[in-house]
Write an enzyme that holds these catalytic residues in place. Structure first.
Site, PDB file in Angstrom:
ATOM      1  N   ASP A  44       6.780  -5.817  -3.874  1.00 15.97           N
ATOM      2  CA  ASP A  44       6.490  -6.601  -5.087  1.00 15.97           C
ATOM      3  C   ASP A  44       6.101  -5.653  -6.217  1.00 15.97           C
ATOM      4  OD1 ASP A  44       3.993  -5.909  -4.151  1.00 15.97           O
ATOM      5  OD2 ASP A  44       3.109  -7.909  -4.373  1.00 15.97           O
ATOM      6  N   SER A  45       5.976  -4.352  -5.898  1.00 15.96           N
ATOM      7  CA  SER A  45       5.763  -3.338  -6.928  1.00 15.96           C
ATOM      8  C   SER A  45       6.995  -3.208  -7.824  1.00 15.96           C
ATOM      9  CB  SER A  45       5.439  -1.983  -6.279  1.00 15.96           C
ATOM     10  OG  SER A  45       6.436  -1.636  -5.349  1.00 15.96           O
ATOM     11  N   ASP A  83       8.941  -8.144   0.476  1.00 14.77           N
ATOM     12  CA  ASP A  83       7.508  -8.293   0.204  1.00 14.77           C
ATOM     13  C   ASP A  83       7.278  -9.672  -0.413  1.00 14.77           C
ATOM     14  OD1 ASP A  83       4.954  -7.307   0.181  1.00 14.77           O
ATOM     15  OD2 ASP A  83       5.265  -5.920  -1.486  1.00 14.77           O
ATOM     16  N   GLU A 115       0.284  -9.524   2.362  1.00 14.53           N
ATOM     17  CA  GLU A 115      -0.981  -8.806   2.119  1.00 14.53           C
ATOM     18  C   GLU A 115      -2.163  -9.600   2.684  1.00 14.53           C
ATOM     19  OE1 GLU A 115      -1.711  -7.645  -1.930  1.00 14.53           O
ATOM     20  OE2 GLU A 115       0.200  -6.579  -2.099  1.00 14.53           O
ATOM     21  N   GLU A 180      -3.252   0.733   2.874  1.00 15.65           N
ATOM     22  CA  GLU A 180      -3.186   1.312   1.525  1.00 15.65           C
ATOM     23  C   GLU A 180      -4.599   1.617   1.013  1.00 15.65           C
ATOM     24  OE1 GLU A 180      -0.847  -0.891  -1.320  1.00 15.65           O
ATOM     25  OE2 GLU A 180      -1.468   0.404  -2.979  1.00 15.65           O
TER      26      GLU A 180
HETATM   27  O1  KIV Z   1       4.918  -3.294  -3.124  1.00 15.61           O
HETATM   28  C1  KIV Z   1       4.757  -2.154  -2.677  1.00 15.61           C
HETATM   29  O2  KIV Z   1       5.284  -1.168  -3.200  1.00 15.61           O
HETATM   30  C2  KIV Z   1       3.908  -1.986  -1.521  1.00 15.61           C
HETATM   31  C3  KIV Z   1       3.712  -0.597  -1.004  1.00 15.61           C
HETATM   32  C4  KIV Z   1       2.663   0.081  -1.789  1.00 15.61           C
HETATM   33  C5  KIV Z   1       3.389  -0.576   0.437  1.00 15.61           C
HETATM   34  O3  KIV Z   1       3.383  -2.932  -1.020  1.00 15.61           O
END
Ligand code: KIV
Length: 263
Positions: A44-45, A83, A115, A180
């Protein structure tokens, strides 16, 4: 050979460290897959790294599915993990199950990542044949609750809470666990305590695997990098100097030349 969730468990049993990278688009996924990266996370980043949002909170299911499909199309062997975005799984078990299913049915992902301590949802998804990657420690979807992006588990009490959370996720059936932003000692304690592989980002060298955000990995940022990130290339510089060279070539009539022209 396509990587499966069983392979990740076997990596841990054999003491083989493995790498995971985020990927958000077809060409990058293709290159990373061909290079042998075994796990691609459509994080989701994508919200901050591709879509220009401040945090990961605004990204939607539709945006996540759009990027997951592109990554899945570019991947032959890597395990593709989708994600789940903020509020696509926290409202009810039913909504969480339906949205997780969409990552596999419509996105082409092989697994989803959640998460926090989503024990009941994790067990429900695993029951329905949807592999789940957990994510504990600094969980960016809780940025406001954490009071910023802060390393978690610094006190004995917080570290014990994270360890309990990891053990509960193990019981619920996660096939792997992202850790993390936790101290090295906490990364080590959890990695030694659980049977599934841990994948660290800012969690020290003792995790079974390591993950980097692809923009950090490729050096695509123009500012500074977080302490835990290591840029393996400097694409920001490559792109900027290519753009300047193109500008000058066009302005001075060097491009196009005969080789780029039709008659
Ligand atoms: O969304 C993301 O990039 C993540 C990583 C930091 C594991 O969850």
């Amino acid at each position: 050979m396509p990587i499966t969730v069983r392979d990740l468990r076997n990596f841990k049993q054999r003491g083989e460290r493995f790498a995971m990278l985020t990927a958000y688009d077809y060409p990058t996924a293709r290159l990373l897959d061909e290079a042998g990266i075994p796990v691609l996370l459509v994080g989701d980043s994508v919200a901050n790294n591709i879509l220009g949002y401040e945090t990961t909170l605004p990204v939607t299911m539709e945006e996540m599915l759009h990027h997951t499909r592109a990554v899945a199309r570019g991947t032959k062997n890597a395990l593709v993990v989708g994600d789940m975005p903020f509020m696509s799984y926290q409202t009810s078990l039913e909504e969480g199950i339906r949205n997780a299913g969409r990552f596999l049915k419509e996105g082409g992902a092989h697994a989803v990542k959640l998460e926090g301590g989503m024990y009941e949802l994790t067990a429900a998804l695993v029951d329905r044949g949807i592999p789940v990657m957990g994510h504990l420690g600094l969980t960016p979807q809780s940025v406001h609750a954490m009071g910023g992006y802060r390393v978690q588990g610094r006190t004995e009490e917080d570290a014990n809470r994270l360890l309990d959370g990891a053990l509960s996720l193990e019981k619920a059936g996660v096939f792997s666990l992202v850790l993390e932003g936790v101290p090295t000692e906490v990364g080590r304690r959890i990695t030694e305590a659980v049977s599934m592989p841990t994948i660290g980002i800012g969690a020290g060298p003792h995790c079974d695997g390591q993950v980097l955000v692809v923009n950090d990995f490729l050096g695509l940022n123009t500012g500074t990098y977080p302490r835990f990130a290591k840029p393996y290339a400097n694409l920001a510089e490559v792109i900027t100097s290519a753009a300047k060279e193109f500008l000058a070539d066009v302005a001075e009539g060097r491009f196009p030349n005969e080789a780029h022209s039709y008659h």
